[in-house]
Design a protein around this motif. Structure first.
Motif, PDB file in Angstrom:
ATOM      1  N   HIS A  79       0.831  -1.211   0.000  1.00  0.00           N
ATOM      2  CA  HIS A  79       0.000   0.000   0.000  1.00  0.00           C
ATOM      3  C   HIS A  79       0.862   1.257   0.000  1.00  0.00           C
ATOM      4  N   SER A 137       3.829   1.540  -0.973  1.00  0.00           N
ATOM      5  CA  SER A 137       4.651   1.605  -2.178  1.00  0.00           C
ATOM      6  C   SER A 137       3.855   2.040  -3.402  1.00  0.00           C
ATOM      7  N   SER A 138       2.542   2.185  -3.259  1.00  0.00           N
ATOM      8  CA  SER A 138       1.702   2.545  -4.398  1.00  0.00           C
ATOM      9  C   SER A 138       2.005   3.957  -4.871  1.00  0.00           C
ATOM     10  N   GLU A 176       0.333   6.800  -2.703  1.00  0.00           N
ATOM     11  CA  GLU A 176       0.934   7.044  -1.392  1.00  0.00           C
ATOM     12  C   GLU A 176       2.311   7.685  -1.528  1.00  0.00           C
ATOM     13  N   ASN A 217       5.022  -6.515  -4.214  1.00  0.00           N
ATOM     14  CA  ASN A 217       3.894  -5.586  -4.003  1.00  0.00           C
ATOM     15  C   ASN A 217       2.629  -6.037  -4.724  1.00  0.00           C
ATOM     16  N   ILE A 257      -1.145  -4.435  -4.492  1.00  0.00           N
ATOM     17  CA  ILE A 257      -1.546  -3.187  -5.154  1.00  0.00           C
ATOM     18  C   ILE A 257      -1.459  -3.288  -6.667  1.00  0.00           C
ATOM     19  N   ARG A 258      -1.077  -4.453  -7.191  1.00  0.00           N
ATOM     20  CA  ARG A 258      -0.734  -4.536  -8.603  1.00  0.00           C
ATOM     21  C   ARG A 258      -1.827  -5.141  -9.479  1.00  0.00           C
ATOM     22  N   TYR A 271      -7.098  -3.779  -5.732  1.00  0.00           N
ATOM     23  CA  TYR A 271      -6.677  -2.605  -4.970  1.00  0.00           C
ATOM     24  C   TYR A 271      -7.607  -1.422  -5.209  1.00  0.00           C
ATOM     25  N   GLN A 277      -9.243   0.511  -1.930  1.00  0.00           N
ATOM     26  CA  GLN A 277      -9.143   1.952  -1.694  1.00  0.00           C
ATOM     27  C   GLN A 277     -10.503   2.603  -1.451  1.00  0.00           C
TER      28      GLN A 277
END
Length: 530
Positions: free
Chosen positions: A171, A173-174, A177, A436, A439-440, A444, A448
């Protein structure tokens, strides 16, 4: 218990325990769908392309055949508009400047420039190495703290501290963010150097994608728009960036791979870039169908089965082939949601809640189609209760282990564990946090918005032959033309996976209470609904 309820539970209990012959037959039907979706005639299904539109028409027809009600804004379609950006590389360049000496970085070999609307045509900025460039308040991690970064470029290595759980690290690393953290620090540019251990694709192959167009939602601002420069560096060329710092890439990798803190330091150089971009517009639809629920009180709540229909289209030639068919990525997931919809109809299963089947566009462009649907749903937003996302689950060998991203975050974890247990399949959590994965893909987008979600792939024991098969597939076929119809796949294992996912969907759709985040889940903070 009413007779209907007992029937539904009975169907659920037997759905994962089919004879091998039935699984083989269902696996063949699953594969026959991929043979359509990943045929060369679809030309790799690039977002908005004629091939993608042909694939979307096929999916809409299969939704209708399965008895799904149209769930788009235009029959089964939800059109989405995108801004397209493409680099003109012959008119672009990148260099590092140290003490007045200019060292060019060869685009393609040494580096790739970011491609996105809003980047500066001319740029020069001082660079600072910031470790992983992560800000994770829950673990008191702030790689930007105490550094003067206003107007500067941050350079970082991919990955993160091993003590941070994979979903939480993913998250933070998105892009969104990181963008927020960079904005607070006044950062104007970013440069990524991948840790070779966590690279899905070798640089020599991944660099081909630098010439592909990127996309953004036409009706929303870009979360990273304050960055006017971005690039990624070939790990083999990393020391060209580090040479004036007193550090080497090998030193930093050794620290990262040992789980030790990675230092922060000035790089004593500037990045100088010239970038020419061409922009255009395109429209591409999500495809949405609804399996209506039957409970008077719960039928207006919706479980989503999602998969992405797009892939990379026609790109750089590898071994004489330039069509990126995307059979596993994500023809496999699309075929699976079509199978689940068909099985619900064939078995005449009545569900209390309704189920949305959503074939998303533009996942390969940054999960844009699912983001649009999650923020512009065609049903009341508060009534979407969960997402089960099927993306490149890789049925390359028998299904003994199922790795589930998000399994420890919500009550959906109990549902998938129970369904897998009946099939004799063991659930695993994420074993590769540096990738990751949470989120990929499209799950995701729902997370969110506060919606509990899961994502899946075939698991394995570390050091096993299955691990070698999975890693070899990723190295040789992921985002390559060889992810086509000429690859070995365990079709019966795929059919068993489909049954487990259908069983999980039945559990979620028929439960008296909607799924919810666990009290100790970080993602509970996004919850918007009662």
């Amino acid at each position: 218990m009413p007779q209907t309820g007992r029937l539904i539970i009975a169907l659920s209990l037997i759905s994962t325990c089919l004879p091998a012959a039935d699984l083989a037959k269902q696996g063949d039907r699953w594969w026959s769908r991929i043979q359509v979706i990943a045929d060369d005639k679809m030309e790799g299904r690039n977002t908005g392309s004629p091939g993608y539109l042909r694939a979307a028409q096929y999916v809409a027809g299969e939704f209708e055949r399965a008895g799904l009600k149209p769930g788009g804004t235009s029959n089964y379609f939800q059109p989405v508009k995108f801004t397209v950006t493409q680099i003109v590389e012959k008119d672009s360049s990148l260099a590092v400047v140290k003490g007045g000496q200019v060292t060019p970085l060869v685009l393609g070999d040494d580096a790739a420039l970011g491609v996105r609307a809003g980047l500066a045509p001319q740029f020069e900025g001082e660079a600072v190495f910031c470790g992983y460039c992560l800000v994770i308040p829950e673990y008191k991690i702030d790689d930007l703290a105490g550094l003067d970064l206003k107007g500067k470029v941050v350079v970082y290595i991919s990955g993160g501290p091993p003590e941070v759980p994979s979903e939480l690290r993913a998250h933070y690393s998105s892009g969104g963010e990181r963008a927020a953290a960079f904005r607070r620090a006044g950062v104007v540019g970013s440069v990524t150097i991948a840790n070779p251990k966590s690279m899905d694709i070798p640089w020599e192959r991944s660099t081909l994608s630098r010439l592909s167009a990127t996309m953004g939602l036409a009706d929303s601002g870009d979360a990273q728009s304050q960055l006017i420069f971005s690039a990624r560096i070939n790990p083999a060329s990393a020391n060209k960036v580090l040479s004036a710092s007193g550090h080497t890439f090998e030193e930093l990798l050794a620290l990262a791979d040992a789980g030790k803190p990675v230092p922060h330091f000035p790089l004593n150089l500037t990045f100088r870039a010239t970038e020419t971009l061409a922009t255009s517009q395109v429209e591409s639809p999500n495809v949405v169908g609804i399996y209506p629920g039957s409970d008077p009180k719960l039928k207006d709540q919706y479980l989503v089965f999602s998969a992405h229909l797009d892939h990379l289209g026609i790109g750089g030639e590898i071994n004489g082939d330039s069509i990126y068919n995307g059979a596993m990525d994500d023809g496999s997931g699309i075929a699976s949601i079509l199978e689940i919809a068909a099985m619900l109809k064939e078995q005449k299963i009545k569900l209390r809640r309704s189920v949305i089947f959503m074939a998303a566009t533009a996942e390969e462009k940054g999960e844009l189609g699912s983001r649009y649907f999650a923020t512009h749903p065609t049903v009341p937003e508060k009534n979407i209760v969960a997402d089960l996302n099927l993306d490149m689950f890789l049925p390359l060998f028998p299904l003994k282990y199922l790795e589930v991203q998000g399994v420890n975050e919500s009550t959906l974890g109990t549902d998938i564990r129970e369904s897998a247990k009946k099939a004799g399949v063991i659930i695993q959590s994420d074993k590769e946090p540096d990738r990751n994965l949470f989120i990929r893909s499209d799950q995701y987008s729902y997370v969110q918005q506060g919606v509990p979600a899961l994502a899946f792939k075939f698991g394995y024991e570390l050091g096993s032959p299955e691990e070698k098969i999975a890693l070899a597939w990723r190295r040789d076929r992921y985002h390559a033309p060889s992810d086509d119809l000429n690859q070995p796949v365990d079709k019966a294992a795929a059919a068993l996976f489909n049954r487990i996912l259908m069983d999980t969907g039945i559990r979620v759709a028929n439960a008296p209470d909607r799924p919810h985040w666990l009290e100790n889940s970080f993602f509970k903070r996004f919850e918007k609904r009662s």
